[in-house]
Design an enzyme around this catalytic site. Structure first.
Site, PDB file in Angstrom:
ATOM      1  N   HIS A  88       0.803  -1.229   0.000  1.00  0.00           N
ATOM      2  CA  HIS A  88       0.000   0.000   0.000  1.00  0.00           C
ATOM      3  C   HIS A  88       0.837   1.281   0.000  1.00  0.00           C
ATOM      4  CE1 HIS A  88      -3.409  -2.520   0.197  1.00  0.00           C
ATOM      5  NE2 HIS A  88      -3.555  -2.635   1.495  1.00  0.00           N
ATOM      6  N   HIS A 146      -9.664   1.984   0.480  1.00  0.00           N
ATOM      7  CA  HIS A 146      -9.586   0.912   1.470  1.00  0.00           C
ATOM      8  C   HIS A 146     -10.615   1.032   2.586  1.00  0.00           C
ATOM      9  CE1 HIS A 146      -7.713  -2.390   3.550  1.00  0.00           C
ATOM     10  NE2 HIS A 146      -6.701  -2.427   2.724  1.00  0.00           N
ATOM     11  N   ASP A 189      -8.415 -12.723   0.777  1.00  0.00           N
ATOM     12  CA  ASP A 189      -7.522 -11.560   0.674  1.00  0.00           C
ATOM     13  C   ASP A 189      -6.809 -11.723  -0.668  1.00  0.00           C
ATOM     14  OD1 ASP A 189      -5.977  -9.366   1.067  1.00  0.00           O
ATOM     15  OD2 ASP A 189      -4.883 -10.136   2.815  1.00  0.00           O
ATOM     16  N   GLU A 202     -11.479  -3.574  -3.086  1.00  0.00           N
ATOM     17  CA  GLU A 202     -10.495  -2.607  -3.565  1.00  0.00           C
ATOM     18  C   GLU A 202     -10.248  -2.794  -5.062  1.00  0.00           C
ATOM     19  OE1 GLU A 202      -6.990  -3.197  -0.881  1.00  0.00           O
ATOM     20  OE2 GLU A 202      -8.416  -4.424   0.221  1.00  0.00           O
TER      21      GLU A 202
HETATM   22  C1  GLA Z   1      -5.152  -5.244   1.971  1.00  0.00           C
HETATM   23  C2  GLA Z   1      -4.253  -6.405   1.930  1.00  0.00           C
HETATM   24  C3  GLA Z   1      -4.420  -7.196   3.182  1.00  0.00           C
HETATM   25  C4  GLA Z   1      -4.157  -6.340   4.382  1.00  0.00           C
HETATM   26  C5  GLA Z   1      -5.053  -5.161   4.364  1.00  0.00           C
HETATM   27  C6  GLA Z   1      -4.724  -4.243   5.507  1.00  0.00           C
HETATM   28  O1  GLA Z   1      -6.463  -5.582   1.789  1.00  0.00           O
HETATM   29  O2  GLA Z   1      -4.457  -7.221   0.816  1.00  0.00           O
HETATM   30  O3  GLA Z   1      -3.536  -8.257   3.168  1.00  0.00           O
HETATM   31  O4  GLA Z   1      -2.847  -5.893   4.359  1.00  0.00           O
HETATM   32  O5  GLA Z   1      -4.939  -4.483   3.142  1.00  0.00           O
HETATM   33  O6  GLA Z   1      -4.590  -4.895   6.713  1.00  0.00           O
END
Ligand code: GLA
Length: 385
Positions: free
Chosen positions: A139, A213, A285, A350
């Site tokens: 990020h 986010h 994720d 996202e």
């Molecule tokens: C994103 C990442 C996750 C995590 C979140 C924040 O979604 O893909 O793995 O890092 O941000 O915690």
């Protein structure tokens, strides 16, 4: 072009600090007007003032956004009875965001998601980034766009109230090349959309992957988990990851896997499936490859909360969607309304390019060259059923 005209109008009218005061009511009546107002929201350690902007549309929806990180601090949307509820996680005070945040509601850049080994090569030159996720960059690095104060202007367009945020990221910031001028425009439209339009230009070849986010919980009750929310994702394939959540460069069909959301399915239905790649999360994720032509705006996902009836659609012109099920929320954060955020108390959607694209030549490029303009539209559209 429309945006450029709007920016010029804002600049010439000298509206940088103006507030458009409409009806402050949260009622659902059509009599409310579009409005955007601002108020102080604390001070950065270096003395920089942070403002909070409140956007309201004529249906009574309300979004509150900080100049710090462009953070969506609260978002009031109606349930099936018309009752407004706050559907995003966050803090009541700036200090919470400064002390500890897993990117609650923030603008993410320069590179959303992970860059493996915190390194990439562009036009023969290797760039080394700050590591903030094991050996990887996540990020945008240690101080990404979520941790800077953006300059703000306001505007009320025919679509709805707009907050126009701008940030100038210097050459070398967090290791990325090129001076990058970024604009992020939030609009709360009368179609009950929270729309985010990014644009960026650079003076050296660089990589850019901007996203948003927010942690959503459509129940409006942040103490309730989101495992019963029903998700549809417009995707036939994911980009599998390794144990460090770095994409391997492969594409994999969702057919017969817990990643298949082509038929709407509860988040919790398969989240504990032993699928190895799923358990690297642990839980969702991952990046889904959205079924639409590259660069075309279209529907990515639809999430329904059967209890409140709230529905959120995600639309974007980005090629991928990271769906994150709040796996790292662990009860150590107490947020708004005194709620303790536990695992799966929220989800993120996202829209973005695929993770680690700078190191994956077979993925759509995230390179931005001088003279080009980066653009990305992300829409969260709300209704109830
Ligand atoms: C994103 C990442 C996750 C995590 C979140 C924040 O979604 O893909 O793995 O890092 O941000 O915690």
């Amino acid at each position: 072009m429309k945006k450029i005209i709007q920016l010029l109008l804002v600049a010439t009218a000298g509206l940088a600090t103006a507030s458009f005061v409409g009806c402050a009511s949260h009622s659902m009546s059509k009599s409310t007007t579009n409005s955007i107002t601002s108020a102080p929201f604390g001070t950065m350690p270096d003395g920089t003032a942070v403002q909070i902007y409140t956007l309201r549309n004529t249906h009574g929806l309300e979004a509150r956004i900080l100049t710090y990180g462009g953070i969506l601090q609260s978002l009031l949307v109606p349930d099936r009875t018309g009752k407004l509820g706050d559907v995003v996680l966050g803090y009541d005070h700036l200090q919470g965001y400064l002390d500890k945040t897993p990117y609650f509601g923030a603008l993410i850049g320069r590179y959303g998601n992970r860059i493996g080994g915190a390194k990439f090569t562009l036009e023969g030159q290797t760039y080394t980034l700050a590591t903030n996720n094991g050996p990887n960059s996540l990020h945008g690095g240690i101080k990404g766009f979520d941790k800077v104060v953006w300059s703000a202007k306001t505007f009320v367009s025919p679509e709805g109230p707009e907050l126009i945020l701008a940030y100038y990221s210097r050459d070398g910031e967090e290791g990325f090349p090129g001076n990058l001028m970024v604009t992020a425009i939030y609009t709360l439209t009368d179609d009950n959309e929270l729309k985010l339009q990014y644009s960026a230009t650079t003076d050296k070849p660089t990589v850019v992957n901007l996203t948003h986010h927010s942690y959503f919980n459509l129940t409006g009750q942040p103490n309730t988990d989101i495992l019963g929310h029903i998700v549809y994702i417009n995707s036939d394939e994911t980009t599998p990851v390794d144990a460090g959540l770095i994409t391997t460069g492969e594409f994999k069909s969702v057919a017969g896997t817990p990643f298949d959301f082509r038929t709407p399915t509860a988040i919790g239905a398969r989240i504990n499936d032993p699928d190895v790649v799923l358990q690297y999360g642990p839980g969702y994720d991952h990046n889904w490859v959205i079924n639409k032509p590259f660069g075309q705006y279209g529907l990515m996902a639809r999430v329904t909360d059967p209890s409140s009836g709230r529905v959120m659609e995600v639309w974007s012109d980005e090629p991928g969607l990271q769906f994150y099920a709040g796996n790292f929320l662990d009860g150590t954060i107490t947020g708004k309304y005194g709620a303790v955020y536990k695992i799966h108390d929220a989800f993120c959607m996202e829209p973005q390019h695929y993770p680690d694209s700078p190191n994956k030549p077979n993925f759509p490029t995230t390179e931005l060259k001088p003279g080009e303009k980066y653009h990305n539209t992300i829409v969260y559209k709300f209704s109830a059923e």
